[in-house]
Design an enzyme around this catalytic site. Structure first.
Site, PDB file in Angstrom:
ATOM      1  N   GLU A 110       0.812  -1.206   0.000  1.00 16.22           N
ATOM      2  CA  GLU A 110       0.000   0.000   0.000  1.00 16.22           C
ATOM      3  C   GLU A 110       0.847   1.258   0.000  1.00 16.22           C
ATOM      4  O   GLU A 110       1.778   1.406   0.791  1.00 16.22           O
ATOM      5  CB  GLU A 110      -0.992   0.011   1.167  1.00 16.22           C
ATOM      6  CG  GLU A 110      -0.401  -0.216   2.540  1.00 16.22           C
ATOM      7  CD  GLU A 110      -1.476  -0.368   3.618  1.00 16.22           C
ATOM      8  OE1 GLU A 110      -2.513  -0.992   3.340  1.00 16.22           O
ATOM      9  OE2 GLU A 110      -1.256   0.141   4.728  1.00 16.22           O
ATOM     10  N   CYS A 111       0.564   2.142  -0.937  1.00 16.41           N
ATOM     11  CA  CYS A 111       1.167   3.461  -1.078  1.00 16.41           C
ATOM     12  C   CYS A 111       2.692   3.352  -1.187  1.00 16.41           C
ATOM     13  O   CYS A 111       3.205   2.803  -2.147  1.00 16.41           O
ATOM     14  CB  CYS A 111       0.719   4.359   0.066  1.00 16.41           C
ATOM     15  SG  CYS A 111       0.907   6.121  -0.289  1.00 16.41           S
TER      16      CYS A 111
END
Length: 450
Positions: A337-338
């Site tokens: 994530e990210c």
């Protein structure tokens, strides 16, 4: 289980960002923690950075509170658990008191938690009182504790600020803490907590972090608020009701999840780790920055963080990259994530325009941007229901991959985020709040997710 736990609590808010909420919250936490009191700190909204300082100051894990992200049941359960074993609770607000949907004010009203307003008093005198009045009376039914002035220039300046605050609407002269004047912190560059593009610098990266907190605590000790003992704090006692337990099925029992954890991968909610453990997972940790191989595991989680600040180390590392590639080739799941997603692509272009080759597990490029690219609540409507979270990033990604899904903005002004998938890898700018849907979370570490 008792139906209610009673504990003094304050929600530290402000008229805007940058007023000193984190400084005041950390100062109060450190002041009481070093006096031997059990202090629990929470942070409103999705935030990974301020909690690092609050955990250092209080000595306890810091959880996030948001009426949309958590849901009211989860939020109340966390506060009840803290209240049952604490001397006081501090909740740092987010942005301005009335900013956001929901706002910190919504939380204060819903739970009956008194608001301590922190206002940057630089370059103002009588107008300070007008700001206090507006914050106090703008929202009907807002619980109120008082105001603390930040960045006060001198003793004379503090007297003017104090005189501007009225205890009620009748114009009487203030009488100290009972009229809402909780003191002032002087302007001092030594009190500043250092920042960078995503927010505060992580406390663990600064060798003098505790010294900074002690200096803040010493300054707070000189204010009327800082001189209150636990008995004095009882004026802000709040009843926190117990919540019915919601058991989590052990869907990850027997599953080992390897979690990246270092200076480049440091955006991890403690609640997310708790959710994985509640699902039955065994957690092991490794450092991509140190080029550690991925431990023997069934699934990998690459949380967000600052890969752009450690791009050279990540790009040159071979053991971690090879182990992760072997993990993927074996068909084992990866959730990134990210910032955890960024190294998976072929290259990362930094703010100075230089390109650093990355791991190449996904086709595409990532480029840092001069300004914030996206911010706000998001939800992912999975086959197992809604998984809530948020987005906050300064980079953009281009990839020939067709997204396997898109998130849905939780606010009026957001935009969807792509969820990329290739083989067992799922990756997105979306930061998931695992507790919002443990069943959907488990699928991220078990099988492909559509």
């Amino acid at each position: 289980m008792d139906r209610a736990a009673v504990c003094p609590a304050l929600l530290i808010a402000a008229p805007a960002s940058g007023q000193g909420k984190t400084t005041v919250t950390a100062a109060l936490a450190r002041l009481h923690a070093r006096a031997g009191r059990r202090v629990r700190v929470f942070k409103c909204g999705p935030d990974f950075l301020d909690p690092h300082w609050h955990q250092l100051a209080s000595g306890h894990p810091v959880h996030n509170l948001d009426l949309w992200l958590n849901g009211e049941h989860d939020l109340r359960a966390r506060l009840h658990e803290a209240a049952a074993s604490s001397d006081l609770i501090l909740i740092e607000g987010v942005m301005g008191l009335f900013d956001g949907e929901p706002s910190a004010a919504d939380l204060a009203v819903k739970l009956g938690i008194p608001v301590l307003a922190v206002i940057d008093a630089g370059s103002m005198a009588g107008t300070f009182g007008a700001l206090v009045h507006g914050l106090r009376h703008y929202r009907l039914g807002l619980p109120w504790a008082g105001v603390l002035a930040n960045r006060v220039a001198s003793e004379g300046h503090e007297k003017m600020l104090r005189a501007s605050v009225r205890g009620d609407d009748l114009g009487r002269e203030p009488a100290g803490i009972d009229a809402g004047w909780l003191g002032g912190l002087r302007r001092d560059t030594g009190f500043a907590l250092p920042e960078r593009h995503l927010g505060l610098t992580v406390a663990s990266e600064l060798p003098d972090a505790m010294a900074r907190l002690d200096a803040l605590a010493d300054a707070m000790a000189a204010t009327p608020l800082g001189q209150l003992d636990v008995t004095g704090w009882q004026r802000w006692a709040v009843h926190f009701e117990a919540q019915a337990e919601r058991p989590v099925a052990p869907l990850l029992r027997g599953c080992t999840v390897a979690v990246a954890r270092d200076a480049a991968f440091c955006f991890t909610y403690p609640a997310n780790l708790d959710t994985l453990r509640a699902l039955g997972a065994r957690l092991v940790f490794f450092s991509p920055v140190a080029d550690e191989a991925v431990p023997d595991c069934d699934a990998v989680w690459l949380p967000g963080g600052y890969p752009e600040l450690h791009a050279d180390a990540l790009g040159k590392g071979t053991r971690c990259r090879a182990a992760l590639a072997a993990h993927v080739a074996a068909g084992k799941p990866v959730w990134a994530e990210c910032g955890g997603m960024m190294p998976l692509f072929e290259g990362l272009t930094l703010a100075d325009g230089s390109r650093v080759p990355m791991w190449g597990l996904l086709p595409g490029e990532v480029a840092m941007q001069p300004r914030l690219a996206a911010l706000g609540p998001q939800r992912w409507d999975t086959a197992l229901g809604e998984l809530r979270g948020h987005t906050f990033h300064y980079s953009l990604t281009t990839s020939p991959l067709a997204p396997v899904a898109h998130t849905v903005p939780g606010g009026r002004f957001g935009r969807p985020e792509a969820v990329y998938g290739q083989g067992p890898v799922r990756a997105s700018y979306f930061h998931a709040w695992f507790a919002s849907n443990p069943e959907a979370t488990a699928q991220l570490f078990l099988a492909e997710t559509a």
